[in-house]
Design an enzyme around this catalytic site. Structure first.
Site, short mmCIF file in Angstrom:
data_model
loop_
_atom_site.label_atom_id
_atom_site.label_comp_id
_atom_site.label_asym_id
_atom_site.label_seq_id
_atom_site.Cartn_x
_atom_site.Cartn_y
_atom_site.Cartn_z
N LYS A 13 0.81 -1.23 0.00
CA LYS A 13 0.00 0.00 0.00
C LYS A 13 0.84 1.27 0.00
O LYS A 13 0.58 2.19 -0.77
CB LYS A 13 -0.87 0.10 1.26
CG LYS A 13 -1.95 -0.91 1.42
CD LYS A 13 -2.87 -0.54 2.58
CE LYS A 13 -2.22 -0.41 3.93
NZ LYS A 13 -1.85 -1.65 4.60
N ARG A 88 -10.10 1.88 7.65
CA ARG A 88 -9.70 0.51 7.97
C ARG A 88 -10.85 -0.25 8.61
O ARG A 88 -10.71 -1.44 8.88
CB ARG A 88 -8.58 0.59 8.98
CG ARG A 88 -7.55 -0.52 8.77
CD ARG A 88 -6.31 -0.04 9.15
NE ARG A 88 -5.18 -0.77 9.44
CZ ARG A 88 -3.98 -0.27 9.14
NH1 ARG A 88 -3.87 0.85 8.48
NH2 ARG A 88 -2.92 -0.93 9.50
N ARG A 127 10.26 -7.26 6.65
CA ARG A 127 10.40 -5.82 6.93
C ARG A 127 10.85 -5.60 8.37
O ARG A 127 11.73 -4.80 8.65
CB ARG A 127 9.06 -5.13 6.68
CG ARG A 127 9.09 -3.64 6.87
CD ARG A 127 7.94 -2.94 6.20
NE ARG A 127 6.64 -3.35 6.73
CZ ARG A 127 5.49 -2.99 6.21
NH1 ARG A 127 5.43 -2.24 5.14
NH2 ARG A 127 4.35 -3.38 6.75
N ARG A 142 9.12 1.97 14.06
CA ARG A 142 8.10 1.09 13.47
C ARG A 142 7.80 -0.04 14.43
O ARG A 142 8.01 -1.22 14.14
CB ARG A 142 8.54 0.56 12.12
CG ARG A 142 8.37 1.59 11.03
CD ARG A 142 7.92 0.97 9.75
NE ARG A 142 6.70 0.22 9.92
CZ ARG A 142 5.69 0.26 9.09
NH1 ARG A 142 5.71 1.05 8.06
NH2 ARG A 142 4.63 -0.50 9.29
N ARG A 153 -2.12 -8.39 13.24
CA ARG A 153 -2.42 -7.36 12.25
C ARG A 153 -3.13 -7.97 11.03
O ARG A 153 -4.04 -7.38 10.47
CB ARG A 153 -1.13 -6.63 11.83
CG ARG A 153 -0.71 -5.57 12.87
CD ARG A 153 0.74 -5.16 12.79
NE ARG A 153 1.25 -4.78 11.49
CZ ARG A 153 0.96 -3.64 10.84
NH1 ARG A 153 0.16 -2.77 11.39
NH2 ARG A 153 1.50 -3.39 9.68
P1 AMP Z 1 -0.05 0.80 9.08
O1 AMP Z 1 1.34 1.32 8.89
O2 AMP Z 1 -1.04 1.40 8.14
O3 AMP Z 1 -0.11 -0.69 9.08
O4 AMP Z 1 -0.52 1.28 10.54
C1 AMP Z 1 0.22 0.98 11.69
C2 AMP Z 1 -0.69 0.89 12.91
O5 AMP Z 1 -1.36 2.14 13.13
C3 AMP Z 1 -1.81 -0.14 12.82
O6 AMP Z 1 -1.40 -1.43 13.22
C4 AMP Z 1 -2.83 0.45 13.81
O7 AMP Z 1 -2.43 0.21 15.14
C5 AMP Z 1 -2.70 1.93 13.55
N1 AMP Z 1 -3.60 2.43 12.47
C6 AMP Z 1 -3.23 2.92 11.26
N2 AMP Z 1 -4.30 3.30 10.55
C7 AMP Z 1 -5.38 3.02 11.32
C8 AMP Z 1 -6.78 3.17 11.14
N3 AMP Z 1 -7.30 3.68 10.00
N4 AMP Z 1 -7.61 2.80 12.15
C9 AMP Z 1 -7.11 2.31 13.30
N5 AMP Z 1 -5.81 2.12 13.54
C10 AMP Z 1 -4.93 2.48 12.57
#
Ligand code: AMP
Length: 198
Positions: A13, A88, A127, A142, A153
């Site tokens: 993404k 999400r 990663r 991260r 996740r």
């Molecule tokens: P990502 O890098 O998009 O995988 O986001 C990292 C973390 O941020 C996720 O595992 C969630 O804990 C939080 N997060 C990111 N976007 C959202 C969202 N739209 N709703 C809820 N939690 C989010």
């Protein structure tokens, strides 16, 4: 152009969002990056989000929805945007539509990058291992890519995010792209489906 990119962990993404924004000259809004930055700089949002992000859980809808409302009101969003990692949950998707209605705007497409679960797992774990070897502060933060939280996740992706596909499919806004190919090919396929290739 207003786009949403959907996909599980390791679906590509953020790479695709970055390239699309460069191509289209519009702003990328990544909820994951915003949260990681907020945690690193210990803002109010960061304090609220940290316990969830660390465990691989989703940050509660109301926190993210309010934040995105404010973000999408900023002047740099006028020409369009790519949202990466948001919405999400079905609730976030509905709230995004309400917000766009208020702003008299419309989403053009939700792009879904589909990859098999085994690929999500291997890419996410790879990663996190690369990041463990890399000592720069930005990548150290991260904390959501620790190998032990990757399965959670992925589980949340199926439970909470996959239902959104139906939401956008029903509204004829869904473009599904095979994310299990080289990233240049994925980008080309996206541009082709958006009828932006030459
Ligand atoms: P990502 O890098 O998009 O995988 O986001 C990292 C973390 O941020 C996720 O595992 C969630 O804990 C939080 N997060 C990111 N976007 C959202 C969202 N739209 N709703 C809820 N939690 C989010």
């Amino acid at each position: 152009m207003r786009l949403v990119i959907l996909g599980g962990p390791g679906s590509g993404k953020s790479t695709q969002a970055r390239q699309l924004c460069r191509h289209l000259g519009i702003v990328e809004i990544s909820s994951g990056n915003i949260l990681r930055r907020a945690i690193a700089s210990q803002t109010d949002l960061g304090h609220k989000a940290q316990p969830y992000v660390e465990k691989g859980e989703l940050v509660p809808d109301e926190i993210l929805i309010e934040f995105m409302r404010q973000r999408l009101l900023q002047p740099d969003t006028a020409k369009g945007w790519v949202l990466e990692g948001y919405p999400r949950t079905a609730f976030q998707a509905e709230e995004l539509d309400f917000l766009l209605e208020d702003l008299n705007q419309q989403l053009d497409w939700a792009i879904y990058l589909t990859v098999p679960e085994s690929v999500m797992m291997t890419r996410s774990v790879a990663r996190s291992q690369n990041q463990a070897q890399d000592s720069t502060p930005s990548t150290k933060s991260r904390l959501d890519d620790h190998p032990e939280i990757v399965p959670r996740r992925i589980e949340l992706f199926y439970e909470r995010t996959v239902p959104i596909l139906e939401y956008y499919g029903y509204r004829q806004k869904l473009l599904t792209i095979n994310g299990n190919q080289p990233s240049e090919q994925v980008q080309q396929n996206i541009l082709h489906k958006l009828e932006l290739d030459d």
